[in-house]
Design an enzyme around this catalytic site. Structure first.
Site, short mmCIF file in Angstrom:
data_model
loop_
_atom_site.label_atom_id
_atom_site.label_comp_id
_atom_site.label_asym_id
_atom_site.label_seq_id
_atom_site.Cartn_x
_atom_site.Cartn_y
_atom_site.Cartn_z
N PHE A 129 0.87 -1.17 0.00
CA PHE A 129 0.00 0.00 0.00
C PHE A 129 0.92 1.23 0.00
O PHE A 129 1.85 1.31 0.80
CB PHE A 129 -0.88 -0.02 1.25
CG PHE A 129 -1.96 1.01 1.23
CD1 PHE A 129 -3.16 0.77 0.58
CD2 PHE A 129 -1.78 2.23 1.85
CE1 PHE A 129 -4.16 1.73 0.55
CE2 PHE A 129 -2.78 3.20 1.82
CZ PHE A 129 -3.97 2.94 1.17
N ASP A 202 2.28 -5.07 8.96
CA ASP A 202 1.14 -4.22 8.69
C ASP A 202 -0.10 -5.12 8.65
O ASP A 202 -0.21 -5.99 7.78
CB ASP A 202 1.36 -3.49 7.35
CG ASP A 202 0.23 -2.52 7.05
OD1 ASP A 202 -0.93 -2.85 7.36
OD2 ASP A 202 0.50 -1.45 6.48
N TYR A 227 -10.56 0.96 10.80
CA TYR A 227 -11.78 1.31 10.06
C TYR A 227 -12.10 0.30 8.97
O TYR A 227 -13.07 0.47 8.26
CB TYR A 227 -11.67 2.73 9.47
CG TYR A 227 -10.41 3.01 8.68
CD1 TYR A 227 -10.26 2.55 7.38
CD2 TYR A 227 -9.37 3.73 9.25
CE1 TYR A 227 -9.10 2.81 6.66
CE2 TYR A 227 -8.21 4.00 8.54
CZ TYR A 227 -8.08 3.54 7.25
OH TYR A 227 -6.94 3.79 6.54
N LYS A 228 -11.29 -0.76 8.86
CA LYS A 228 -11.57 -1.80 7.86
C LYS A 228 -12.36 -2.91 8.55
O LYS A 228 -13.50 -2.70 8.91
CB LYS A 228 -10.26 -2.24 7.23
CG LYS A 228 -9.64 -1.09 6.40
CD LYS A 228 -8.26 -1.35 5.86
CE LYS A 228 -7.78 -0.14 5.06
NZ LYS A 228 -6.35 -0.21 4.73
N ARG A 372 -12.11 -5.34 -6.67
CA ARG A 372 -11.76 -5.87 -5.35
C ARG A 372 -13.01 -6.02 -4.49
O ARG A 372 -13.82 -5.10 -4.39
CB ARG A 372 -10.77 -4.89 -4.71
CG ARG A 372 -9.99 -5.44 -3.56
CD ARG A 372 -9.00 -4.39 -3.09
NE ARG A 372 -9.68 -3.25 -2.49
CZ ARG A 372 -9.20 -2.55 -1.45
NH1 ARG A 372 -8.03 -2.88 -0.93
NH2 ARG A 372 -9.86 -1.54 -0.95
C1 LIG Z 1 -5.62 1.00 4.52
C2 LIG Z 1 -4.13 0.90 4.64
C3 LIG Z 1 -3.38 1.95 5.17
C4 LIG Z 1 -4.04 3.25 5.52
O1 LIG Z 1 -3.23 4.15 6.18
P1 LIG Z 1 -3.91 5.47 6.79
O2 LIG Z 1 -2.81 6.19 7.42
O3 LIG Z 1 -4.96 4.97 7.76
O4 LIG Z 1 -4.56 6.21 5.68
C5 LIG Z 1 -2.02 1.76 5.33
N1 LIG Z 1 -1.42 0.59 4.97
C6 LIG Z 1 -2.14 -0.44 4.45
C7 LIG Z 1 -1.46 -1.70 4.07
C8 LIG Z 1 -3.50 -0.30 4.25
O5 LIG Z 1 -4.20 -1.30 3.73
#
Ligand SMILES: *Cc1c(COP(=O)(O)O)cnc(C)c1O
Length: 413
Positions: A129, A202, A227-228, A372
């Site tokens: 990500f 992560d 939030y997921k 997705r």
């Molecule tokens: C959703 C996600 C993020 C989001 O980071 P934010 O700082 O909350 O915007 C980071 N890393 C991964 C792998 C994600 O899936």
């Protein structure tokens, strides 16, 4: 194995026997929607709205500053962290909630680099990500004398990169946000440790989606979104895990007063708090932490092995049917290698997802060509997986996605 032709009746039978079926009622789900985007923004659990309203009207409105003590606002990052701990296989005092995921990745990476000072490289996956990569590159540049190295998805790439001998820290996603590939946390942590490096896991796409064993894997640090699959609402605070063996020696550079041993001494000298609290910085978003706290209420009742079994069943149904409809499934078919999502590849993926959303089936699109679909086992039924796949197959068969309005790009895809 994916059954070639699962019927809707078979899905109904699976729902009737589902030990997690009762959790669906614990969410506010809009009628007529099949929600397959809980891996991006989880659904609203019942009780969250009331909790936030009470916080605003009574705790804040009436009790004012007294609530920092009375209502436990000050301690929320630790109290909420302790509730997340069993979901990720950690001890209650190894997890703290607060700040965003990107900020916590920065802190965890910086802490790992400080524990391993003689080495220069951070290792990350090229397909991570993007925020993980931006933060890692930014940190390396800011520190000077450090560098970010990227590895591809191929087998053996991690081991080969570690062989350089100067890797200080590795950041890996347990589940890849784009493909849904699940990594072997135990084996890869052991490999990383053997090479003298530390690992930051992560957990954004695994926390709340499958059982996680940070303790068993001997992970060093971990960061995750709430939030997921943890359903805490848009922009909800992240959580940070640090293994107890690092608590006494770890440091991180955003040394705010909430991470101080005695914040109300207002001392000019920083003395880090004992334990994982030193990962904190300044004041936390109490409204958002309260929403997270309320969203976590149902988790002690959730059997995580049953959650995983249902997640695999849901994704298997959807993969089987969409493969039959002619889609290329890029998520691994082997259960041990996939998270709780299904990703399909199609050059016309974007308008197809828009057409699907208009029919009440909400998934998302990730550039350049990935459709997705996240499967949150607490509120989805097996018939939802079936009906969603049927709707997608119909959109392709009828060419309904070709209407020009489906191709207009919005800012959030
Ligand atoms: C959703 C996600 C993020 C989001 O980071 P934010 O700082 O909350 O915007 C980071 N890393 C991964 C792998 C994600 O899936």
């Amino acid at each position: 194995m994916v059954k070639a032709t699962i019927t809707r009746a078979a899905c109904e039978a699976l729902d009737a026997a589902d030990p997690l079926a009762r959790f669906r009622e614990r969410f506010e789900l809009p009628a007529g929607v099949i929600y397959l985007d809980g891996n991006s923004l989880g659904a609203l659990p019942k009780g969250v709205a009331e909790r936030v309203a009470d916080l605003v009207r009574r705790q804040w409105g009436e009790r004012l500053i007294r609530s920092w003590n009375e209502a436990g606002w000050w301690n929320l990052p630790r109290a909420v962290g302790a509730k997340i701990a069993p979901i990720v296989g950690a001890a209650a005092d190894e997890v703290v909630a607060g700040d965003g995921t990107s900020a916590n990745i920065f802190k965890a990476l910086a802490a790992a680099l400080a524990l391993n000072p003689g080495r220069r490289a951070i290792l990350a996956e090229a397909g991570s990500f993007p925020t993980d990569l931006y933060v890692a590159a930014g940190l390396a540049e800011f520190m000077g004398g450090k560098e970010l190295r990227l590895i591809g998805p191929g087998e053996g790439e991690l081991a080969a990169a570690l062989a350089a001998g100067d890797v200080a820290a590795v950041i890996l996603s347990q589940v890849d946000y784009r493909t849904g590939v699940l990594r072997d946390m135990g084996a890869e942590t052991a490999l990383i440790h053997k090479a003298g490096a530390l690992v930051i896991w992560d957990l954004c796409h695994s926390a709340g989606a499958l059982p996680i064993d940070l303790a068993g894997a001997q992970a060093d640090f971990a960061v995750g979104c709430t939030y997921k699959y943890l359903n805490a609402g848009p922009g909800a605070p992240s959580f940070s895990f640090a293994a107890k063996r690092h608590h006494a020696t770890m440091t991180q550079p955003i040394r705010g007063w909430h991470g101080h041993a005695r914040p109300f001494d207002f001392s000019a000298a920083y003395e880090p708090a004992a334990g994982v609290s030193r990962m904190l910085s300044g004041s936390q978003p109490v409204l958002a932490l309260a929403a997270l706290d309320a969203a976590l209420e149902l988790w002690p009742e959730v059997d995580l092995r049953a959650l995983r079994a249902k997640s695999l069943a849901l994704t298997e149904i959807f993969m089987g049917l969409t493969a039959e409809a002619g889609f290329t499934v890029i998520t691994p078919r082997e259960a041990a290698r996939r998270g709780s999502q299904v990703s399909l590849r199609h050059p016309d993926g974007y308008p197809m997802v828009q057409a699907l959303i208009e029919r009440g089936v909400i998934g998302d699109f990730r550039a350049p060509d990935i459709l997705r679909f996240g499967f949150a086992p607490l509120y989805l039924r097996h018939v939802d997986a079936y009906d969603a796949a049927a709707a997608l197959a119909d959109i392709v068969k009828t060419g309904a996605w070709k209407e020009p309005r489906y191709s207009l790009r919005q800012s959030v895809t």
